[in-house]
Design a protein around this motif. Sequence first.
Motif, PDB file in Angstrom:
ATOM      1  N   HIS A 194       0.842  -1.195   0.000  1.00 35.09           N
ATOM      2  CA  HIS A 194       0.000   0.000   0.000  1.00 35.09           C
ATOM      3  C   HIS A 194       0.882   1.251   0.000  1.00 35.09           C
ATOM      4  O   HIS A 194       1.996   1.264   0.530  1.00 35.09           O
ATOM      5  CB  HIS A 194      -0.926   0.000   1.211  1.00 35.09           C
ATOM      6  N   GLY A 195       0.324   2.305  -0.557  1.00 32.51           N
ATOM      7  CA  GLY A 195       1.024   3.585  -0.555  1.00 32.51           C
ATOM      8  C   GLY A 195       0.630   4.435   0.641  1.00 32.51           C
ATOM      9  O   GLY A 195      -0.377   4.185   1.301  1.00 32.51           O
ATOM     10  N   TYR A 196       1.431   5.471   0.898  1.00 30.35           N
ATOM     11  CA  TYR A 196       1.111   6.397   1.992  1.00 30.35           C
ATOM     12  C   TYR A 196       1.772   7.741   1.697  1.00 30.35           C
ATOM     13  O   TYR A 196       2.660   7.871   0.841  1.00 30.35           O
ATOM     14  CB  TYR A 196       1.571   5.848   3.344  1.00 30.35           C
ATOM     15  N   LEU A 197       1.297   8.769   2.403  1.00 24.78           N
ATOM     16  CA  LEU A 197       1.834  10.130   2.267  1.00 24.78           C
ATOM     17  C   LEU A 197       2.319  10.612   3.622  1.00 24.78           C
ATOM     18  O   LEU A 197       1.883  10.121   4.673  1.00 24.78           O
ATOM     19  CB  LEU A 197       0.740  11.089   1.747  1.00 24.78           C
ATOM     20  N   THR A 198       3.217  11.582   3.603  1.00 19.74           N
ATOM     21  CA  THR A 198       3.631  12.225   4.848  1.00 19.74           C
ATOM     22  C   THR A 198       2.725  13.429   5.106  1.00 19.74           C
ATOM     23  O   THR A 198       2.312  14.130   4.180  1.00 19.74           O
ATOM     24  CB  THR A 198       5.093  12.690   4.769  1.00 19.74           C
ATOM     25  N   ALA A 199       2.396  13.676   6.390  1.00 21.33           N
ATOM     26  CA  ALA A 199       1.526  14.777   6.786  1.00 21.33           C
ATOM     27  C   ALA A 199       2.259  15.671   7.789  1.00 21.33           C
ATOM     28  O   ALA A 199       3.453  15.489   8.057  1.00 21.33           O
ATOM     29  CB  ALA A 199       0.225  14.218   7.374  1.00 21.33           C
ATOM     30  N   GLY A 211     -10.035  -0.144   5.927  1.00 17.92           N
ATOM     31  CA  GLY A 211     -10.377   0.640   4.754  1.00 17.92           C
ATOM     32  C   GLY A 211     -10.652   2.096   5.063  1.00 17.92           C
ATOM     33  O   GLY A 211     -11.275   2.801   4.257  1.00 17.92           O
ATOM     34  N   LYS A 212     -10.178   2.587   6.206  1.00 17.48           N
ATOM     35  CA  LYS A 212     -10.415   3.958   6.622  1.00 17.48           C
ATOM     36  C   LYS A 212      -9.149   4.785   6.468  1.00 17.48           C
ATOM     37  O   LYS A 212      -8.049   4.333   6.812  1.00 17.48           O
ATOM     38  CB  LYS A 212     -10.882   3.986   8.085  1.00 17.48           C
ATOM     39  N   LEU A 213      -9.304   5.994   5.941  1.00 19.82           N
ATOM     40  CA  LEU A 213      -8.161   6.889   5.798  1.00 19.82           C
ATOM     41  C   LEU A 213      -7.725   7.373   7.180  1.00 19.82           C
ATOM     42  O   LEU A 213      -8.533   7.908   7.953  1.00 19.82           O
ATOM     43  CB  LEU A 213      -8.535   8.076   4.901  1.00 19.82           C
ATOM     44  N   THR A 214      -6.449   7.184   7.496  1.00 20.18           N
ATOM     45  CA  THR A 214      -5.943   7.433   8.846  1.00 20.18           C
ATOM     46  C   THR A 214      -4.692   8.291   8.784  1.00 20.18           C
ATOM     47  O   THR A 214      -3.855   8.131   7.900  1.00 20.18           O
ATOM     48  CB  THR A 214      -5.627   6.109   9.560  1.00 20.18           C
ATOM     49  N   SER A 215      -4.592   9.194   9.743  1.00 21.26           N
ATOM     50  CA  SER A 215      -3.381  10.007   9.918  1.00 21.26           C
ATOM     51  C   SER A 215      -2.776   9.649  11.266  1.00 21.26           C
ATOM     52  O   SER A 215      -3.373   9.898  12.322  1.00 21.26           O
ATOM     53  CB  SER A 215      -3.727  11.502   9.854  1.00 21.26           C
ATOM     54  N   GLU A 335     -10.777  12.020  -2.371  1.00 18.87           N
ATOM     55  CA  GLU A 335     -10.732  10.763  -3.114  1.00 18.87           C
ATOM     56  C   GLU A 335      -9.899  10.903  -4.386  1.00 18.87           C
ATOM     57  O   GLU A 335      -9.121  10.001  -4.724  1.00 18.87           O
ATOM     58  CB  GLU A 335     -12.155  10.323  -3.463  1.00 18.87           C
ATOM     59  N   GLN A 336     -10.066  12.007  -5.101  1.00 24.55           N
ATOM     60  CA  GLN A 336      -9.285  12.208  -6.324  1.00 24.55           C
ATOM     61  C   GLN A 336      -7.794  12.324  -6.003  1.00 24.55           C
ATOM     62  O   GLN A 336      -6.941  11.755  -6.704  1.00 24.55           O
ATOM     63  CB  GLN A 336      -9.752  13.471  -7.062  1.00 24.55           C
ATOM     64  N   PHE A 337      -7.474  13.028  -4.938  1.00 25.51           N
ATOM     65  CA  PHE A 337      -6.082  13.225  -4.550  1.00 25.51           C
ATOM     66  C   PHE A 337      -5.442  11.904  -4.110  1.00 25.51           C
ATOM     67  O   PHE A 337      -4.321  11.575  -4.522  1.00 25.51           O
ATOM     68  CB  PHE A 337      -6.036  14.264  -3.421  1.00 25.51           C
ATOM     69  N   LEU A 338      -6.154  11.132  -3.303  1.00 22.68           N
ATOM     70  CA  LEU A 338      -5.607   9.873  -2.807  1.00 22.68           C
ATOM     71  C   LEU A 338      -5.472   8.839  -3.921  1.00 22.68           C
ATOM     72  O   LEU A 338      -4.496   8.079  -3.955  1.00 22.68           O
ATOM     73  CB  LEU A 338      -6.495   9.334  -1.695  1.00 22.68           C
ATOM     74  N   THR A 339      -6.455   8.807  -4.824  1.00 26.94           N
ATOM     75  CA  THR A 339      -6.367   7.869  -5.945  1.00 26.94           C
ATOM     76  C   THR A 339      -5.179   8.207  -6.832  1.00 26.94           C
ATOM     77  O   THR A 339      -4.487   7.299  -7.333  1.00 26.94           O
ATOM     78  CB  THR A 339      -7.672   7.910  -6.766  1.00 26.94           C
ATOM     79  N   TYR A 340      -4.922   9.478  -7.030  1.00 28.70           N
ATOM     80  CA  TYR A 340      -3.790   9.896  -7.869  1.00 28.70           C
ATOM     81  C   TYR A 340      -2.459   9.431  -7.292  1.00 28.70           C
ATOM     82  O   TYR A 340      -1.550   9.022  -8.024  1.00 28.70           O
ATOM     83  CB  TYR A 340      -3.815  11.421  -8.017  1.00 28.70           C
ATOM     84  N   TYR A 341      -2.338   9.444  -5.979  1.00 32.93           N
ATOM     85  CA  TYR A 341      -1.102   9.026  -5.322  1.00 32.93           C
ATOM     86  C   TYR A 341      -1.124   7.559  -4.872  1.00 32.93           C
ATOM     87  O   TYR A 341      -0.249   7.128  -4.136  1.00 32.93           O
ATOM     88  CB  TYR A 341      -0.810   9.924  -4.121  1.00 32.93           C
ATOM     89  N   GLY A 342      -2.112   6.814  -5.311  1.00 30.30           N
ATOM     90  CA  GLY A 342      -2.146   5.381  -5.029  1.00 30.30           C
ATOM     91  C   GLY A 342      -2.569   5.021  -3.629  1.00 30.30           C
ATOM     92  O   GLY A 342      -2.214   3.943  -3.132  1.00 30.30           O
ATOM     93  N   LEU A 343      -3.356   5.882  -2.979  1.00 25.60           N
ATOM     94  CA  LEU A 343      -3.826   5.597  -1.622  1.00 25.60           C
ATOM     95  C   LEU A 343      -5.289   5.186  -1.598  1.00 25.60           C
ATOM     96  O   LEU A 343      -5.941   5.255  -0.568  1.00 25.60           O
ATOM     97  CB  LEU A 343      -3.657   6.825  -0.718  1.00 25.60           C
TER      98      LEU A 343
END
Length: 397
Positions: A194-199, A211-215, A335-343
């Motif tokens: 799975h992919g992830y981003l830094t916050a 399946g929940k978006l988590t920070s 959703e568009q942003f996360l899909t673009y970055y593979g999340l």
Amino acid sequence: MQFVEPYLLWGALAVAIPIAIHFWHQKQGKLLPWAATQWLTESQQQQSRGIRLDNIFLLIVRCLLLILLAILLAQPILNWFAKPPAIQRIHLVQPSTSVTDNFRFELSEAQKKGEQVVWADEQLEPVSDQLTLPQKPSDFSPLRLQTAINKLDAKNTELHLYITANQDLASVPAITVPARFRLHTMPDSVTQPHGYLTAKGGKKLFINRAGKLTSSPTLDPTLRYQSAPAHSGTVATLVTYRNAQERQTVKAALAALADVYSLDLTVDERPVPNRQYELILTDQLPRKPSKQTLYIVSGIKQPIPFDNVIFTNETLTPQTSERVETGQLPEWLGEQFLTYYGLSKSKKSLSQQDLKALFVTSAKPNTQQEAGLQNALLLVFVGLLGLERWLALTRNA
């Protein structure tokens, strides 16, 4: 003899109709008194007992017509003299390292037996003994899989299919396979990390097992993630709209998204020279879209084909967009942003019931043999129809 539509043979029961009409027609006669009857001798009088069939040959012809019509509609296939074909076992493999590793024993045994083992692509390229992927593997999709299956001889093939049971297969209504078919599947949930981003604050933004978006400062230990984030640092964002209300609406949605998930967003309303933007939201078509940028364009009815350009024909204001009016704009942008970055949320594997409904068997008959038999039966039907009309007219029946 086999039939393509055997249930239509029930139509042969209609043969009872002309028989019933025949007996009913015989009962229509009426007795009329005749004075000369008394002069007839008993030897000349004929006693009629039971049921007497008149025009029996015409009745048989009419019954044959209905039976032959039912056989024609059932589409018969004559295979009395056909030799049983040699069935060839073919193993169709999805071009994937995880699939070959999971089914290495089965594929190796098939190769030792001299059975055909090929990749599931348009070329049907043979699989090497080392089970190495093709040099230029094509993207696997249900349409490519169907194309590969269509190139096989469905009538004389026993197909063994090796694939991952992911949700991408369900993007088509059905996949047609030969009557002799066996499916070998494996779950896809553990094959790709799975992919992830830094916050902000050293946190990481990811999709957890539920399946929940988590920070959170740490990733979900029960899942496997990529070694490096899909994006780190500030997300440079450009918001350019000619409509001031739309611009304020989008900025508010981005602020809510950044506040909930600790996204590090910097929003500009005018492009800054020499700044590379990761996200651009606008109501104008980009002239030269950058491949490193996600574009979300609103109010456009004629989109242009770019993978990193997302279009919506709505103007993003409360008066013109149901998405904005119901408060779903931040979620949609996220959703568009996360899909673009593979999340995007992890895809669950298809169940056995879903797979059974997806793969539909189809046995294609020999069309030349079928057409020849049906043409002969059609000629017989036309001949019997002509005979029935001639008998009916000449006998006034």
